[in-house]
Design an enzyme around this catalytic site. Sequence first.
Site, mmCIF file in Angstrom:
data_model
loop_
_atom_site.group_PDB
_atom_site.id
_atom_site.type_symbol
_atom_site.label_atom_id
_atom_site.label_comp_id
_atom_site.label_asym_id
_atom_site.label_seq_id
_atom_site.Cartn_x
_atom_site.Cartn_y
_atom_site.Cartn_z
ATOM 1 N N ASP A 35 0.776 -1.350 0.094
ATOM 2 C CA ASP A 35 -0.017 0.141 0.245
ATOM 3 C C ASP A 35 0.985 1.419 -0.051
ATOM 4 O O ASP A 35 2.028 1.179 0.442
ATOM 5 C CB ASP A 35 -1.067 -0.074 1.354
ATOM 6 N N HIS A 52 2.329 3.237 -8.956
ATOM 7 C CA HIS A 52 2.035 2.049 -9.280
ATOM 8 C C HIS A 52 3.253 1.247 -9.978
ATOM 9 O O HIS A 52 3.929 0.179 -9.513
ATOM 10 C CB HIS A 52 0.892 1.487 -9.790
ATOM 11 N N SER A 80 -7.647 -5.599 -5.026
ATOM 12 C CA SER A 80 -8.506 -6.257 -4.013
ATOM 13 C C SER A 80 -10.003 -6.317 -5.033
ATOM 14 O O SER A 80 -9.974 -5.443 -6.075
ATOM 15 C CB SER A 80 -8.797 -5.449 -2.818
ATOM 16 N N GLU A 82 -12.451 -4.583 -4.057
ATOM 17 C CA GLU A 82 -13.099 -3.278 -3.630
ATOM 18 C C GLU A 82 -11.803 -2.369 -4.903
ATOM 19 O O GLU A 82 -12.577 -1.234 -4.860
ATOM 20 C CB GLU A 82 -12.716 -2.791 -2.315
ATOM 21 N N ASN A 83 -11.085 -2.706 -5.312
ATOM 22 C CA ASN A 83 -10.213 -1.639 -6.155
ATOM 23 C C ASN A 83 -10.727 -1.624 -7.427
ATOM 24 O O ASN A 83 -10.607 -0.361 -8.066
ATOM 25 C CB ASN A 83 -8.873 -2.355 -6.304
ATOM 26 N N TRP A 84 -12.006 -2.237 -7.870
ATOM 27 C CA TRP A 84 -12.427 -1.843 -8.993
ATOM 28 C C TRP A 84 -13.290 -0.556 -9.002
ATOM 29 O O TRP A 84 -13.621 0.185 -9.858
ATOM 30 C CB TRP A 84 -13.790 -2.980 -9.333
ATOM 31 N N SER A 208 -8.263 -4.364 5.494
ATOM 32 C CA SER A 208 -8.654 -4.319 4.234
ATOM 33 C C SER A 208 -9.155 -5.465 3.139
ATOM 34 O O SER A 208 -8.643 -5.672 2.102
ATOM 35 C CB SER A 208 -7.643 -3.555 3.060
ATOM 36 N N GLU A 219 0.906 -12.630 12.927
ATOM 37 C CA GLU A 219 1.476 -11.639 13.492
ATOM 38 C C GLU A 219 1.459 -10.285 12.512
ATOM 39 O O GLU A 219 1.634 -10.824 11.273
ATOM 40 C CB GLU A 219 3.011 -11.813 14.017
HETATM 41 C C1 IPE Z 1 -5.361 -2.797 -0.135
HETATM 42 O O1 IPE Z 1 -5.123 -1.429 -0.263
HETATM 43 C C2 IPE Z 1 -5.264 -3.510 -1.336
HETATM 44 C C3 IPE Z 1 -3.981 -3.550 -1.844
HETATM 45 C C4 IPE Z 1 -2.945 -3.310 -1.517
HETATM 46 C C5 IPE Z 1 -4.096 -4.203 -3.468
HETATM 47 P P1 IPE Z 1 -5.918 -0.272 -0.465
HETATM 48 O O2 IPE Z 1 -5.371 1.004 -0.527
HETATM 49 O O3 IPE Z 1 -7.130 -0.656 -1.287
HETATM 50 O O4 IPE Z 1 -6.789 -0.289 0.982
HETATM 51 P P2 IPE Z 1 -7.852 0.959 1.642
HETATM 52 O O5 IPE Z 1 -8.774 1.369 0.676
HETATM 53 O O6 IPE Z 1 -6.777 1.848 2.165
HETATM 54 O O7 IPE Z 1 -8.293 -0.005 2.715
HETATM 55 C C1 IPE Z 2 -1.567 0.324 -3.185
HETATM 56 O O1 IPE Z 2 -1.482 1.675 -3.315
HETATM 57 C C2 IPE Z 2 -1.751 -0.467 -4.619
HETATM 58 C C3 IPE Z 2 -3.166 -0.928 -4.890
HETATM 59 C C4 IPE Z 2 -4.096 -0.828 -3.957
HETATM 60 C C5 IPE Z 2 -3.479 -1.577 -6.197
HETATM 61 P P1 IPE Z 2 -2.414 2.664 -3.210
HETATM 62 O O2 IPE Z 2 -2.628 2.835 -4.779
HETATM 63 O O3 IPE Z 2 -3.516 2.110 -2.425
HETATM 64 O O4 IPE Z 2 -1.770 3.722 -2.783
HETATM 65 P P2 IPE Z 2 -2.307 4.909 -1.806
HETATM 66 O O5 IPE Z 2 -3.165 4.146 -0.474
HETATM 67 O O6 IPE Z 2 -3.433 5.622 -2.523
HETATM 68 O O7 IPE Z 2 -1.139 6.046 -1.455
HETATM 69 MG MG MG Z 3 -3.938 2.602 -0.672
#
Ligand code: IPE
Ligand code: IPE
Ligand code: MG
Length: 264
Positions: A35, A52, A80, A82-84, A208, A219
């Site tokens: 993340d 990314h 995830s 939810e990432n859609w 998440s 852990e």
């Molecule tokens: C969790 O990160 C999913 C991945 C790292 C693929 P997110 O950035 O999507 O999680 P939230 O939205 O902050 O909880």
């Molecule tokens: C994690 O980085 C990558 C994915 C969830 C695919 P983020 O894109 O969530 O980065 P932040 O949390 O917005 O900084």
């Molecule tokens: Mg994130």
Amino acid sequence: MTTTDPRPTGGNLPLARTLGLDLRRVPRHVACVMDGNGRWAQLRGLSRSDGHAAGEQALLETVYAADDIGIGWLTVYAFSTENWKRPVGEVRFLMRLNEMILLRNIDELDERNIRVRFTGRSDRRVPPRLRREIERATERTAGNTGMTLTFAFNYGGRAELIDAMKRMADDGVRAKDIDEKAVRSYLYHPDMPDPDLVVRTSGEYRISNFLLWELAYSELVFTDVLWPDFDADELYRAVLAFQTRDRRFGKVSTIVPEPVLAAR
Ligand code: IPE
Ligand code: IPE
Ligand code: MG
């Protein structure tokens, strides 16, 4: 070294020794919530996509650093369920990036005897080109006997449990036969051991929807480092933290406290 030469196995071992890692007690399975890519980019005036893209190097460093100290299973949260909900352009970029990560690195992963796997829901929204690379990478490395690298892609812990429950219902599993072993046998990868250590970067203290069943007794290590800055050093520091933990699994500690030892 040319890009086609695999990195020497064990290249990170001197670092692990310098940091004081106990190589006899490395976690069997480490899972990472990668993340902070977006914030890493924002801090540099770059686009989220650049963040990314920068995460690929951190991923590779982590994979090889884990392999070097004998971590048997590494699972990385790449996308995830939810990432859609992210902007369509970002989703598209992530699909393409994951395809390219496979294309660019499969030779080296295979050379290192790493078994590549995917966990998550298959989904028609995943572009066919990425689906094909996932299949290729999985099939090509299925017989490898080294570390298992699992990409959690279109993965959600709730989705995994819902899918398990649906298949149990379809199979007519009777209530009296449902126990932990039965549920585990319906997870996406029943042979995957539960993570011993979960590392989440970027200073977020949440799960998440990652591996909800599997991390019941993992852990947890949280670090403020943003994923593109994660590397072997950060991984080994997380493993060091893990090595100080007293895993009780609901039982009473078997560790004798220091003052008692000193009085002997
Ligand atoms: C969790 O990160 C999913 C991945 C790292 C693929 P997110 O950035 O999507 O999680 P939230 O939205 O902050 O909880
Ligand atoms: C994690 O980085 C990558 C994915 C969830 C695919 P983020 O894109 O969530 O980065 P932040 O949390 O917005 O900084
Ligand atoms: Mg994130």
